[in-house]
Motif scaffolding. Structure first.
Motif, PDB file in Angstrom:
ATOM      1  N   MET A   1       0.837  -1.165   0.000  1.00 51.94           N
ATOM      2  CA  MET A   1       0.000   0.000   0.000  1.00 51.94           C
ATOM      3  C   MET A   1       0.894   1.243   0.000  1.00 51.94           C
ATOM      4  O   MET A   1       1.848   1.331   0.748  1.00 51.94           O
ATOM      5  CB  MET A   1      -0.917  -0.028   1.217  1.00 51.94           C
ATOM      6  N   VAL A   2       0.557   2.206  -0.838  1.00 52.36           N
ATOM      7  CA  VAL A   2       1.334   3.428  -0.961  1.00 52.36           C
ATOM      8  C   VAL A   2       0.638   4.550  -0.201  1.00 52.36           C
ATOM      9  O   VAL A   2      -0.558   4.753  -0.334  1.00 52.36           O
ATOM     10  CB  VAL A   2       1.472   3.834  -2.451  1.00 52.36           C
ATOM     11  N   GLU A   3       1.411   5.244   0.584  1.00 54.93           N
ATOM     12  CA  GLU A   3       0.871   6.373   1.340  1.00 54.93           C
ATOM     13  C   GLU A   3       1.281   7.670   0.648  1.00 54.93           C
ATOM     14  O   GLU A   3       2.445   7.890   0.348  1.00 54.93           O
ATOM     15  CB  GLU A   3       1.404   6.362   2.770  1.00 54.93           C
ATOM     16  N   VAL A   4       0.306   8.513   0.370  1.00 54.63           N
ATOM     17  CA  VAL A   4       0.566   9.781  -0.286  1.00 54.63           C
ATOM     18  C   VAL A   4       0.442  10.892   0.750  1.00 54.63           C
ATOM     19  O   VAL A   4      -0.560  10.999   1.447  1.00 54.63           O
ATOM     20  CB  VAL A   4      -0.440  10.025  -1.439  1.00 54.63           C
ATOM     21  N   THR A   5       1.477  11.689   0.844  1.00 55.99           N
ATOM     22  CA  THR A   5       1.474  12.801   1.785  1.00 55.99           C
ATOM     23  C   THR A   5       1.514  14.112   1.002  1.00 55.99           C
ATOM     24  O   THR A   5       2.390  14.318   0.179  1.00 55.99           O
ATOM     25  CB  THR A   5       2.694  12.720   2.718  1.00 55.99           C
TER      26      THR A   5
END
Length: 68
Positions: free
Chosen positions: A1-5
Motif C-alpha cells: 500500500m502506498v501512502e501519499v502525503t
C-alpha cells in the motif's frame, strides 16, 4: 500500500485552481443561460443564468480572500 502525503500549500493551490475553474465554468454557464433564456423568452432560464453570476461573485470572493 502506498501512502501519499500532501502538504497544506499543495492542497491549498489545488483548491484555488478549482475555485478559478468554477468561476470560469459558472461565467460561461450564466452567459449561455441568459442569452438562451432571452431568445426563448424563458424567465426561469434567465434566472438560472443570473444565479450562476451570483455564484461567480461568491467563488471570486473566496478565491481572492484565500489567494495569498
Amino acid at each position: 500500500m502506498v501512502e501519499v502525503t500532501l502538504d497544506r500549500q499543495t492542497v491549498a493551490k489545488r483548491g484555488i485552481r478549482l475555485s478559478y475553474f468554477t468561476i470560469a465554468w459558472n461565467s460561461l454557464e450564466g452567459l449561455i443561460a441568459v442569452v438562451a433564456g432571452t431568445v426563448a423568452g424563458s424567465i426561469s432560464l434567465v434566472g438560472f443564468g443570473i444565479d450562476s453570476f451570483i455564484e461567480v461573485i461568491s467563488g471570486a470572493t473566496i478565491a481572492l480572500a484565500n489567494d495569498g
